[in-house]
Each structure stands twice: as structure tokens, then as C-alpha cells.
Design a protein around this motif. Structure first.
Motif, mmCIF file in Angstrom:
data_model
loop_
_atom_site.group_PDB
_atom_site.id
_atom_site.type_symbol
_atom_site.label_atom_id
_atom_site.label_comp_id
_atom_site.label_asym_id
_atom_site.label_seq_id
_atom_site.Cartn_x
_atom_site.Cartn_y
_atom_site.Cartn_z
ATOM 1 N N THR A 26 44.106 36.521 43.062
ATOM 2 C CA THR A 26 44.891 35.458 42.283
ATOM 3 C C THR A 26 46.197 36.350 41.579
ATOM 4 N N GLN A 27 47.084 35.698 41.081
ATOM 5 C CA GLN A 27 48.017 36.540 40.464
ATOM 6 C C GLN A 27 47.743 37.305 39.353
ATOM 7 N N ARG A 28 46.724 36.615 38.481
ATOM 8 C CA ARG A 28 46.099 37.302 37.388
ATOM 9 C C ARG A 28 45.536 38.430 37.533
ATOM 10 N N MET A 32 46.540 42.396 36.516
ATOM 11 C CA MET A 32 45.427 43.214 35.753
ATOM 12 C C MET A 32 45.408 44.530 36.591
ATOM 13 N N GLY A 33 45.741 44.656 38.017
ATOM 14 C CA GLY A 33 45.528 45.743 38.521
ATOM 15 C C GLY A 33 44.256 45.938 39.421
ATOM 16 N N LEU A 34 43.600 44.785 39.460
ATOM 17 C CA LEU A 34 41.985 45.158 39.886
ATOM 18 C C LEU A 34 42.131 44.988 41.537
ATOM 19 N N PHE A 35 43.152 44.472 42.092
ATOM 20 C CA PHE A 35 43.179 44.433 43.543
ATOM 21 C C PHE A 35 44.690 44.832 44.147
ATOM 22 N N GLY A 61 39.947 48.387 39.323
ATOM 23 C CA GLY A 61 38.997 47.122 39.525
ATOM 24 C C GLY A 61 37.440 47.448 39.684
ATOM 25 N N GLN A 62 37.150 48.427 40.190
ATOM 26 C CA GLN A 62 35.892 48.809 40.307
ATOM 27 C C GLN A 62 34.993 49.390 39.077
#
Length: 77
Positions: A26-28, A32-35, A61-62
Motif C-alpha cells: 500500500t502507499q502507506r 514508511m519504507g517497509l517495501f 521493513g524486516q
């Protein structure tokens, strides 16, 4: 794997609607830089080129998901 993807969709980290963008971040979660999305060019037999994207979990993200799943507790090896 299936339960993880289901959990990520239910909690708003991956897109849950069916279609081409299912399981994309998702954009969120991208903000957040998770993916990140890795482009994969594909050449069809007709010569037509198409780019598909593979979502990858970043190092940030990990760390985020490990802390989320284990409530910040340190795991001993």
C-alpha cells in the motif's frame, strides 16, 4: 506464507483487492519504507515488452515486522 500474506493484507500493508495489484504494498507501507518494488522486464513471444514488479521487504521493513511480531522482545538464539 499464506497466513503471513493474509495478515499483511488484513492489516493494511498489502493491497487486498483482487486483480493486477493484489499483494502489492500500500502507499502507506511504501511511505514508511517497509517495501520496495523491483522491476522485472518480460519479453513476450510477440516481441511485446511488459514490466512486472516484485515487492521486496527492505531491511527497515524486516526490523519493523520482527519488532511488531515479537512486541520488541529480544529473542535469544
Amino acid at each position: 506464507q499464506n497466513r503471513l500474506f493474509q495478515w499483511l493484507r488484513e492489516n493494511g500493508y498489502l493491497i487486498s483487492r483482487y486483480g493486477h495489484s493484489r499483494n502489492y504494498p500500500t502507499q502507506r507501507s511504501m511511505d514508511m519504507g517497509l517495501f520496495e518494488l523491483k522491476p522485472n522486464p518480460i519479453v513476450h513471444n510477440s516481441g511485446e515488452m511488459e514490466t512486472r514488479y516484485t515487492p521486496l521487504v527492505t531491511g527497515k521493513g524486516q526490523k519493523y515486522f520482527i519488532n511488531k511480531f515479537f512486541n520488541g522482545k529480544v529473542l535469544e538464539a
